[in-house]
Write a protein that holds these residues in place. Structure first.
Motif, PDB file in Angstrom:
ATOM      1  N   ARG A 152       1.392  25.978   1.968  1.00 48.55           N
ATOM      2  CA  ARG A 152       0.748  27.283   2.056  1.00 48.55           C
ATOM      3  C   ARG A 152      -0.775  27.140   2.156  1.00 48.55           C
ATOM      4  N   THR A 202      -4.320  31.149   8.924  1.00 42.76           N
ATOM      5  CA  THR A 202      -3.372  31.729   7.969  1.00 42.76           C
ATOM      6  C   THR A 202      -3.900  33.024   7.360  1.00 42.76           C
ATOM      7  N   SER A 251      -2.534  36.930   3.637  1.00 39.90           N
ATOM      8  CA  SER A 251      -2.359  35.487   3.803  1.00 39.90           C
ATOM      9  C   SER A 251      -0.904  35.155   4.097  1.00 39.90           C
ATOM     10  N   CYS A 252      -0.697  34.171   4.949  1.00 33.70           N
ATOM     11  CA  CYS A 252       0.661  33.763   5.330  1.00 33.70           C
ATOM     12  C   CYS A 252       1.357  33.062   4.164  1.00 33.70           C
ATOM     13  N   GLY A 280       2.683  29.111   5.541  1.00 31.80           N
ATOM     14  CA  GLY A 280       1.447  28.375   5.781  1.00 31.80           C
ATOM     15  C   GLY A 280       1.511  27.268   6.804  1.00 31.80           C
ATOM     16  N   VAL A 305       2.089  31.284  10.328  1.00 30.28           N
ATOM     17  CA  VAL A 305       0.663  31.395  10.632  1.00 30.28           C
ATOM     18  C   VAL A 305       0.468  32.661  11.465  1.00 30.28           C
TER      19      VAL A 305
END
Length: 325
Positions: A280, A145, A166-167, A170, A28
């Motif tokens: 995620r 995230t 975006s991670c 997640g 995150v």
């Protein structure tokens, strides 16, 4: 657009000046500060509204830095670091003199990890030190995230936001108490219990409670504004209908095997069959149902194996002490 070299250099300058930087990791987004600056570390707690007794994770640029920050490292900890760093594994070890008590919640142990994200690693390299970085959100709420999540929740309270997209994982890192020769999983996360056990050649315990204070184990954590209620998978549709009829604006996490089933609810998210994809997207789904105006979210727990264990942990914490309609 993701962060470039000039952004990373700017972020390192902010850290050196005692400021706060939101940085992407594979798990995150973190709210980062110079780990050796007690005033900067204290500012994290103030910004998040986080209890000062709740310890932080110190992020390092590489496993070779471990002995600079901790003491008395068991061979099992070195083995885990060798196999899973960079990656979503946090090790709890004995605090070295570089780590202020402000970062550990007053404990003589410290949680450390090496993140597996090119922007985070570039920042750690440019900065040259350790960075304390809990999730970049208000204490107890849904972890971010994306950089947009950070800006929406913390706004100008963060001095600089590094956008790394975006991670990938997640959910937060797995936390392992590695202070002795018998490691214990204190928080399930991005490295599965099965993978840890395969490396160590032993079974690892995952206690529901622990005397070791670690991030993310508050009774109510990772929680959206809507109340989360957990039910058996086969009861999700029925419980959603009953709650909707009682006047709730119901959001539903519909299990993958029930995809396409009609649901009487305000908003529905069909969760992926893949636990990696579910992990995620988990925090994004919770935010989606919040933004839809739901006041109640009906969900079920996945099978608690692989990443399903981490997902179940987060949903239980999101539900808090109330787990029935």
């Amino acid at each position: 657009m993701t962060a470039g070299t000039s952004d990373i250099e700017k972020a390192a300058e902010v850290l050196r000046a005692g400021g706060l930087v939101a940085l992407p990791t594979e798990t995150v987004y973190g709210l980062g500060a110079d780990a050796e600056n007690p005033a900067a570390v204290s500012r994290i707690f103030h910004t998040k509204g986080r209890p000062p007794s709740h310890p932080l994770i110190v992020h390092l640029g590489g496993a070779e830095q471990l002995d600079d920050w901790v003491e008395d490292v068991p061979e099992t900890a070195r083995l885990l670091a060798e196999h899973f760093w960079p990656g979503p594994l946090t090790l709890v070890l004995r605090r070295g003199p570089r780590v202020p008590l402000e970062a550990t919640g007053g404990l003589e142990t410290v949680a450390v990890r090496v993140p597996d994200h090119p922007v985070a690693l570039a920042l750690l390299s440019a900065f040259g030190g350790g960075v304390t970085a809990p999730s970049a959100n208000r204490f107890g709420s849904v972890s971010p995230t994306t950089a947009q999540h950070v800006r929406a929740e913390l706004g100008d309270a963060v001095d600089f936001v590094l956008d790394g997209g975006s991670c990938e994982v997640g959910v937060e890192s797995t936390i392992v108490d590695a202070t002795g020769e018998t490691p214990t999983i204190l928080r399930p996360g991005g490295v599965t219990r099965e993978d840890l056990e395969a490396v160590l050649g032993r079974t690892l315990a995952v206690p529901s409670t622990s005397h070791v204070r670690v991030p993310g184990q508050h009774p109510s954590h990772y929680a959206p504004r809507a109340r989360v209620v957990l039910v058996e998978p086969g009861k999700v549709v029925t419980e959603a209908r009953l709650a909707q009829e009682r006047g709730h604006r119901v959001g539903v996490f519909l299990p993958a095997p029930l995809a396409g089933t009609p649901v009487k609810a305000h908003a529905v998210v069909t969760v992926p069959d893949s636990t990696a994809a579910y992990a995620r997207g988990l925090y994004g789904y919770l935010r989606e149902l919040d933004h839809a105006g739901c006041d109640l979210i009906i969900a079920s727990l996945p099978a608690e194996e692989g990443l399903g264990l981490a997902i179940a942990n987060r949903l239980r914490r999101a539900a808090g002490p109330r787990t029935t309609v």
